[in-house]
Write an enzyme that holds these catalytic residues in place. Sequence first.
Site, PDB file in Angstrom:
ATOM      1  N   THR A  46       0.834  -1.213   0.000  1.00 50.10           N
ATOM      2  CA  THR A  46       0.000   0.000   0.000  1.00 50.10           C
ATOM      3  C   THR A  46       0.864   1.256   0.000  1.00 50.10           C
ATOM      4  O   THR A  46       1.809   1.370   0.783  1.00 50.10           O
ATOM      5  CB  THR A  46      -0.915   0.011   1.240  1.00 50.10           C
ATOM      6  OG1 THR A  46      -1.766  -1.140   1.197  1.00 50.10           O
ATOM      7  CG2 THR A  46      -1.770   1.274   1.287  1.00 50.10           C
ATOM      8  N   ASN A 127      -7.204   0.452  -0.003  1.00 52.66           N
ATOM      9  CA  ASN A 127      -7.021  -0.183   1.303  1.00 52.66           C
ATOM     10  C   ASN A 127      -7.721   0.687   2.343  1.00 52.66           C
ATOM     11  O   ASN A 127      -7.172   1.684   2.799  1.00 52.66           O
ATOM     12  CB  ASN A 127      -5.523  -0.325   1.612  1.00 52.66           C
ATOM     13  CG  ASN A 127      -5.270  -0.995   2.954  1.00 52.66           C
ATOM     14  OD1 ASN A 127      -6.211  -1.279   3.703  1.00 52.66           O
ATOM     15  ND2 ASN A 127      -4.013  -1.231   3.284  1.00 52.66           N
ATOM     16  N   CYS A 130      -6.462  -0.885   6.896  1.00 52.32           N
ATOM     17  CA  CYS A 130      -5.219  -1.104   7.659  1.00 52.32           C
ATOM     18  C   CYS A 130      -5.444  -0.776   9.129  1.00 52.32           C
ATOM     19  O   CYS A 130      -5.877   0.331   9.451  1.00 52.32           O
ATOM     20  CB  CYS A 130      -4.086  -0.249   7.109  1.00 52.32           C
ATOM     21  SG  CYS A 130      -2.586  -0.432   8.099  1.00 52.32           S
ATOM     22  N   ILE A 190      -9.846 -10.984   3.605  1.00 52.90           N
ATOM     23  CA  ILE A 190      -9.875 -10.047   4.692  1.00 52.90           C
ATOM     24  C   ILE A 190      -8.484  -9.408   4.878  1.00 52.90           C
ATOM     25  O   ILE A 190      -7.476 -10.016   4.497  1.00 52.90           O
ATOM     26  CB  ILE A 190     -10.297 -10.716   6.044  1.00 52.90           C
ATOM     27  CG1 ILE A 190      -9.321 -11.810   6.480  1.00 52.90           C
ATOM     28  CG2 ILE A 190     -11.691 -11.251   5.977  1.00 52.90           C
ATOM     29  CD1 ILE A 190      -9.571 -12.349   7.881  1.00 52.90           C
ATOM     30  N   ASN A 191      -8.468  -8.200   5.438  1.00 52.17           N
ATOM     31  CA  ASN A 191      -7.231  -7.680   5.991  1.00 52.17           C
ATOM     32  C   ASN A 191      -7.086  -8.304   7.385  1.00 52.17           C
ATOM     33  O   ASN A 191      -7.835  -9.218   7.733  1.00 52.17           O
ATOM     34  CB  ASN A 191      -7.269  -6.146   6.026  1.00 52.17           C
ATOM     35  CG  ASN A 191      -5.862  -5.532   6.035  1.00 52.17           C
ATOM     36  OD1 ASN A 191      -4.951  -6.078   6.662  1.00 52.17           O
ATOM     37  ND2 ASN A 191      -5.678  -4.423   5.349  1.00 52.17           N
ATOM     38  N   GLY A 216      -2.516 -15.143   9.130  1.00 51.49           N
ATOM     39  CA  GLY A 216      -2.035 -16.528   9.153  1.00 51.49           C
ATOM     40  C   GLY A 216      -3.161 -17.508   9.438  1.00 51.49           C
ATOM     41  O   GLY A 216      -4.344 -17.130   9.529  1.00 51.49           O
ATOM     42  N   GLY A 243      -4.996 -16.551   5.744  1.00 46.20           N
ATOM     43  CA  GLY A 243      -4.444 -17.797   6.279  1.00 46.20           C
ATOM     44  C   GLY A 243      -4.365 -18.955   5.305  1.00 46.20           C
ATOM     45  O   GLY A 243      -4.180 -20.100   5.724  1.00 46.20           O
TER      46      GLY A 243
HETATM   47  C1  SIN Z   1       0.893  -2.353   7.589  1.00 49.28           C
HETATM   48  O1  SIN Z   1       1.772  -1.877   6.841  1.00 49.28           O
HETATM   49  O2  SIN Z   1       0.730  -1.946   8.728  1.00 49.28           O
HETATM   50  C2  SIN Z   1       0.015  -3.480   7.109  1.00 49.28           C
HETATM   51  C3  SIN Z   1      -0.853  -3.046   5.994  1.00 49.28           C
HETATM   52  C4  SIN Z   1      -2.294  -3.376   6.189  1.00 49.28           C
HETATM   53  O3  SIN Z   1      -2.671  -4.079   7.135  1.00 49.28           O
HETATM   54  O4  SIN Z   1      -3.109  -2.918   5.391  1.00 49.28           O
END
Ligand code: SIN
Length: 296
Positions: A46, A127, A130, A190-191, A216, A243
Amino acid sequence: MLDLCGVELAGPVLNGSGTFDAIAARRAFGDALLERFPFDAFVSKTITLAPREGNPPPRLWETPAGLINSIGLPNKGLEGFLRSDLPQLAQLPVPLIVSVMGFSHKELASLVARVSERDEVGLIELNVSCPNVESGLIMGADPAETARAVEAVRPLTTKPLIVKLTPNATEPAAVARCAQEAGADAISLINTLKGMALDPRGSGPWLGGGTGGLSGPAVRAVALAQVHSVARSVELPVIGMGGIATAAQAADFLAAGARCIAIGTESFRDPGAARRIAADLGEHFHRLDMHRTRSG
Ligand code: SIN
């Protein structure tokens, strides 16, 4: 061939954003990486409008069957990405999806408009999910807020817009429906799930960012349920992840309604995971055919 929003892919296996550094892998493996590229489309880490250092260390904590990250979106910023990373990612032999995150609609609009000007970019992923940024707010946790974000950028691009959902929402399917109504072309999910670990030497948080995102195998059942629910709630193609470590698990996500699947944390454990999963997926197609016949 498989169609993802009008873009042809050789197969259904993508990477989760930020889980495979194709530029570093190219440095390490040279053109051999391009000849045997593990993914059917590549999703960038991202990017944000301004460059970011990311969160203070420690940034990772391993749990039973999972990983909590608090990376905090380190990146070169829009201009640095366009100048330095995009030309390298454009050499990959698969369609490119650029993942963007804005702290406001104005930022998101600048990102989408500039990225959209580039022919090298096939699709754009928003995104909105996050969990590791300072505000602590996740835009995509709220259906109306997600719709406003999509509406703000929809007129700025003709490229397909994928909205990446958070599992940290009361009803991800409601968010997906609002994203669809606002003009999204696909949904990915999913994130990570918001999580925390305490420093074993004290009582404070282990991660420099305080909390992080769990990924995971530990999240797979949650991801599968959410993909199943979202795929039944929207007409858009769904990219399922969470995962996945084997072809059988990837096939579960396809059977649950995903058009494509993405490999994330498993690529950290086994950088060859995507190739292994793609190679073994054929063995599971009969199950998918049976499922489609039954549900069709
Ligand atoms: C991160 O860089 O903190 C992870 C990115 C995300 O969860 O979208």
